[in-house]
Scaffold this motif. Structure first.
Motif, PDB file in Angstrom:
ATOM      1  N   THR A 185       0.848  -1.185   0.000  1.00 60.04           N
ATOM      2  CA  THR A 185       0.000   0.000   0.000  1.00 60.04           C
ATOM      3  C   THR A 185       0.884   1.235   0.000  1.00 60.04           C
ATOM      4  O   THR A 185       2.092   1.165  -0.222  1.00 60.04           O
ATOM      5  N   ALA A 186       0.289   2.407   0.274  1.00 56.56           N
ATOM      6  CA  ALA A 186       1.030   3.670   0.313  1.00 56.56           C
ATOM      7  C   ALA A 186       0.182   4.710   1.012  1.00 56.56           C
ATOM      8  O   ALA A 186      -1.050   4.654   0.971  1.00 56.56           O
ATOM      9  N   GLU A 187       0.855   5.671   1.635  1.00 59.95           N
ATOM     10  CA  GLU A 187       0.089   6.744   2.271  1.00 59.95           C
ATOM     11  C   GLU A 187      -0.750   7.508   1.247  1.00 59.95           C
ATOM     12  O   GLU A 187      -1.809   8.031   1.561  1.00 59.95           O
ATOM     13  N   MET A 188      -0.292   7.584   0.010  1.00 60.33           N
ATOM     14  CA  MET A 188      -0.966   8.365  -1.024  1.00 60.33           C
ATOM     15  C   MET A 188      -2.260   7.713  -1.522  1.00 60.33           C
ATOM     16  O   MET A 188      -3.121   8.380  -2.096  1.00 60.33           O
ATOM     17  N   TYR A 189      -2.392   6.400  -1.349  1.00 59.24           N
ATOM     18  CA  TYR A 189      -3.512   5.667  -1.932  1.00 59.24           C
ATOM     19  C   TYR A 189      -4.830   6.011  -1.259  1.00 59.24           C
ATOM     20  O   TYR A 189      -4.844   6.356  -0.079  1.00 59.24           O
ATOM     21  N   PRO A 190      -5.973   5.899  -1.996  1.00 60.70           N
ATOM     22  CA  PRO A 190      -6.123   5.296  -3.316  1.00 60.70           C
ATOM     23  C   PRO A 190      -5.722   6.226  -4.464  1.00 60.70           C
ATOM     24  O   PRO A 190      -5.497   7.416  -4.272  1.00 60.70           O
ATOM     25  N   VAL A 191      -5.657   5.617  -5.645  1.00 58.62           N
ATOM     26  CA  VAL A 191      -5.342   6.307  -6.883  1.00 58.62           C
ATOM     27  C   VAL A 191      -6.578   6.305  -7.773  1.00 58.62           C
ATOM     28  O   VAL A 191      -7.239   5.270  -7.880  1.00 58.62           O
ATOM     29  N   PRO A 192      -6.926   7.445  -8.390  1.00 60.60           N
ATOM     30  CA  PRO A 192      -6.170   8.697  -8.441  1.00 60.60           C
ATOM     31  C   PRO A 192      -6.141   9.413  -7.098  1.00 60.60           C
ATOM     32  O   PRO A 192      -7.138   9.408  -6.368  1.00 60.60           O
ATOM     33  N   PRO A 193      -4.990  10.040  -6.796  1.00 66.47           N
ATOM     34  CA  PRO A 193      -4.850  10.690  -5.491  1.00 66.47           C
ATOM     35  C   PRO A 193      -5.634  11.997  -5.420  1.00 66.47           C
ATOM     36  O   PRO A 193      -5.595  12.805  -6.343  1.00 66.47           O
ATOM     37  N   ARG A 194      -6.353  12.175  -4.332  1.00 71.46           N
ATOM     38  CA  ARG A 194      -7.055  13.433  -4.094  1.00 71.46           C
ATOM     39  C   ARG A 194      -7.282  13.587  -2.602  1.00 71.46           C
ATOM     40  O   ARG A 194      -7.295  12.611  -1.849  1.00 71.46           O
ATOM     41  N   GLY A 195      -7.451  14.822  -2.181  1.00 69.16           N
ATOM     42  CA  GLY A 195      -7.552  15.114  -0.760  1.00 69.16           C
ATOM     43  C   GLY A 195      -8.677  14.392  -0.065  1.00 69.16           C
ATOM     44  O   GLY A 195      -8.556  13.999   1.097  1.00 69.16           O
ATOM     45  N   GLU A 196      -9.802  14.203  -0.768  1.00 68.20           N
ATOM     46  CA  GLU A 196     -10.983  13.592  -0.146  1.00 68.20           C
ATOM     47  C   GLU A 196     -10.760  12.131   0.233  1.00 68.20           C
ATOM     48  O   GLU A 196     -11.420  11.614   1.134  1.00 68.20           O
ATOM     49  N   THR A 197      -9.853  11.451  -0.460  1.00 70.40           N
ATOM     50  CA  THR A 197      -9.642  10.025  -0.205  1.00 70.40           C
ATOM     51  C   THR A 197      -8.252   9.704   0.327  1.00 70.40           C
ATOM     52  O   THR A 197      -7.956   8.541   0.613  1.00 70.40           O
ATOM     53  N   TYR A 198      -7.401  10.698   0.455  1.00 71.25           N
ATOM     54  CA  TYR A 198      -6.022  10.506   0.919  1.00 71.25           C
ATOM     55  C   TYR A 198      -5.973   9.667   2.190  1.00 71.25           C
ATOM     56  O   TYR A 198      -6.695   9.944   3.149  1.00 71.25           O
ATOM     57  N   THR A 199      -5.154   8.630   2.196  1.00 75.58           N
ATOM     58  CA  THR A 199      -4.883   7.694   3.310  1.00 75.58           C
ATOM     59  C   THR A 199      -5.989   6.666   3.521  1.00 75.58           C
ATOM     60  O   THR A 199      -5.874   5.806   4.398  1.00 75.58           O
ATOM     61  N   ARG A 200      -7.043   6.693   2.728  1.00 78.65           N
ATOM     62  CA  ARG A 200      -8.172   5.792   2.977  1.00 78.65           C
ATOM     63  C   ARG A 200      -7.785   4.323   2.827  1.00 78.65           C
ATOM     64  O   ARG A 200      -8.280   3.460   3.559  1.00 78.65           O
ATOM     65  N   THR A 201      -6.885   4.029   1.885  1.00 78.49           N
ATOM     66  CA  THR A 201      -6.496   2.639   1.669  1.00 78.49           C
ATOM     67  C   THR A 201      -5.814   2.057   2.902  1.00 78.49           C
ATOM     68  O   THR A 201      -6.132   0.948   3.342  1.00 78.49           O
ATOM     69  N   GLU A 202      -4.863   2.781   3.461  1.00 77.36           N
ATOM     70  CA  GLU A 202      -4.207   2.295   4.676  1.00 77.36           C
ATOM     71  C   GLU A 202      -5.213   2.104   5.805  1.00 77.36           C
ATOM     72  O   GLU A 202      -5.124   1.126   6.565  1.00 77.36           O
ATOM     73  N   SER A 203      -6.174   3.015   5.918  1.00 76.89           N
ATOM     74  CA  SER A 203      -7.176   2.899   6.987  1.00 76.89           C
ATOM     75  C   SER A 203      -8.013   1.638   6.821  1.00 76.89           C
ATOM     76  O   SER A 203      -8.360   0.970   7.806  1.00 76.89           O
ATOM     77  N   ILE A 204      -8.337   1.293   5.588  1.00 77.66           N
ATOM     78  CA  ILE A 204      -9.100   0.070   5.329  1.00 77.66           C
ATOM     79  C   ILE A 204      -8.299  -1.160   5.758  1.00 77.66           C
ATOM     80  O   ILE A 204      -8.830  -2.079   6.409  1.00 77.66           O
ATOM     81  N   ILE A 205      -7.021  -1.190   5.429  1.00 73.19           N
ATOM     82  CA  ILE A 205      -6.178  -2.322   5.828  1.00 73.19           C
ATOM     83  C   ILE A 205      -6.082  -2.400   7.345  1.00 73.19           C
ATOM     84  O   ILE A 205      -6.151  -3.483   7.944  1.00 73.19           O
ATOM     85  N   GLY A 206      -5.955  -1.248   7.980  1.00 71.63           N
ATOM     86  CA  GLY A 206      -5.914  -1.220   9.439  1.00 71.63           C
ATOM     87  C   GLY A 206      -7.186  -1.756  10.067  1.00 71.63           C
ATOM     88  O   GLY A 206      -7.150  -2.462  11.085  1.00 71.63           O
ATOM     89  N   GLU A 207      -8.324  -1.431   9.472  1.00 77.69           N
ATOM     90  CA  GLU A 207      -9.594  -1.949   9.968  1.00 77.69           C
ATOM     91  C   GLU A 207      -9.672  -3.464   9.790  1.00 77.69           C
ATOM     92  O   GLU A 207     -10.233  -4.178  10.628  1.00 77.69           O
ATOM     93  N   TYR A 208      -9.098  -3.965   8.704  1.00 75.23           N
ATOM     94  CA  TYR A 208      -9.059  -5.418   8.501  1.00 75.23           C
ATOM     95  C   TYR A 208      -8.249  -6.087   9.616  1.00 75.23           C
ATOM     96  O   TYR A 208      -8.674  -7.090  10.198  1.00 75.23           O
ATOM     97  N   PHE A 209      -7.063  -5.534   9.906  1.00 76.60           N
ATOM     98  CA  PHE A 209      -6.238  -6.123  10.961  1.00 76.60           C
ATOM     99  C   PHE A 209      -6.954  -6.072  12.312  1.00 76.60           C
ATOM    100  O   PHE A 209      -6.872  -7.003  13.112  1.00 76.60           O
ATOM    101  N   LYS A 210      -7.647  -4.972  12.560  1.00 77.44           N
ATOM    102  CA  LYS A 210      -8.383  -4.833  13.814  1.00 77.44           C
ATOM    103  C   LYS A 210      -9.465  -5.902  13.921  1.00 77.44           C
ATOM    104  O   LYS A 210      -9.688  -6.487  14.987  1.00 77.44           O
TER     105      LYS A 210
END
Length: 345
Positions: free
Chosen positions: A49-74
């Motif tokens: 993953t990456a802090e920038m994801y998802p792609v295309p990168p934009r402020g409204e979704t910035y970091t959302r991908t990492e947060s989803i993975i974190g919720e999975y681990f939780k």
């Protein structure tokens, strides 16, 4: 599933890595969870993953991908079953990342990592990668290098020093490069050796049947220095499946949804893709699986990063690990490449 060593380390990663850049944009959290479960069932232990994801990168979704993975681990409690990789963003026109001035310096890297760890619900990353160089050089489809004498790039020594501290603190196990050039890769390796700083174990660059530029200057480095390729965009944003041929635009396709992504869809790329698809069908192969199997089989590839927006695509991509291409198919691929080399770098 096949497994390979990550650089010179004792970390074993699956030859297919689960890519995540659509999660939080084209995919919901529940869809992402389903993809993780299917990948794990298939034997994958590597997720990128990456802090920038998802792609295309934009402020409204910035970091959302990492947060989803974190919720999975939780929810599942299986963090230690995974080799987890993320990336820190370099400089660029992204006002939503650290006041619009992300750099690969101490302040930015430290802040980026702390944010990633918090979102991912973990206290360490197995692999932390520099998403692209801080200096001005050629990447993201730019082949020719144009020197800028006024470039104020952060010194590689500083970047490595920060990463070294993070490794000592136990927050990062290994470091990697991404979208890097041959000069940059060798410079990182040289400074790591001479200054006793962390040695990069991987390089995540684009590689596919439509873009084999990695072979020109980096493949030898990857093999001789044991800094293997983590290949991204191995299907060229789905182009190599053939689903965009003859002007087709599937409703949920990335090239349909996002006009900005035309890197892999120029006329030469379309022509070469038609030939690769025809070759696959001539031999009774799925075009996407043939394209993926070729990438995975290259001796300089550590892991092939696949992405999907639905489980059917993901299952097909995962099945490519069981495909061994015949000498005849390889010869056909090489003939097409010779006629139309790297049409979509």
């Amino acid at each position: 599933m096949q497994f390979r060593s990550l650089g010179k380390t004792d970390i074993s990663v699956s030859a297919i890595c689960l890519g995540t850049m659509t999660w939080g944009e084209q995919n919901t959290q529940e869809q992402a969870f389903e993809q993780i479960r299917l990948a794990k069932q298939a034997g994958i232990n590597f997720i990128d993953t990456a802090e920038m994801y998802p792609v295309p990168p934009r402020g409204e979704t910035y970091t959302r991908t990492e947060s989803i993975i974190g919720e999975y681990f939780k929810a599942h409690g299986d963090r230690n079953d995974w080799v987890l990789a993320s990336k820190v963003a370099g400089p660029g026109r992204m006002e939503h990342i650290r006041d619009g001035n992300p750099r690969l310096d101490r302040r930015n890297i430290t802040a980026a990592l702390e944010g990633s760890l918090k979102r991912l619900n973990t206290d360490y990353l197995d692999l932390y990668q520099l998403h692209w160089p801080d200096r001005k050089t050629n990447f993201f489809g730019v082949l020719g290098y144009q020197h800028d004498a006024n470039d104020d790039a952060v010194a590689i020594e500083e970047t490595l020093s920060v990463l070294g501290d993070l490794v000592k603190e136990g927050k990062v196990r290994q470091i990697g490069l991404s979208n890097e050039t041959p000069w940059g890769t060798q410079r990182f390796l040289h400074l790591a050796e001479t200054l006793n700083l962390p040695r990069a174990v991987s390089i995540q660059n684009p590689y596919s049947l439509l873009n084999r530029t990695f072979e020109v200057g980096l493949a030898e480095i990857a093999i001789r220095e044991q800094i293997g390729l983590l290949a991204y965009s191995p299907l060229a944003f789905g182009v190599l499946t053939g689903k965009y041929l003859d002007g087709a635009r599937p409703a949920d396709g990335r090239l349909t949804l996002y006009e900005r992504f035309q890197r892999y869809n120029n006329p030469e790329a379309q022509s070469a893709t038609a030939r690769y698809v025809a070759l696959a069908r001539e031999h009774g192969l799925d075009p996407g699986q043939m394209a993926l199997a070729y990438v995975t089989s290259r001796p300089f590839v550590t892991s092939n990063i696949i992405g999907a927006t639905n489980l059917e695509q993901l299952a097909s991509n995962l099945a490519s690990i069981d495909l061994t291409l015949s000498d005849e198919v390889i010869a056909g691929i090489e003939a097409i490449h010779t006629a139309q080399p790297n049409p979509a770098p």
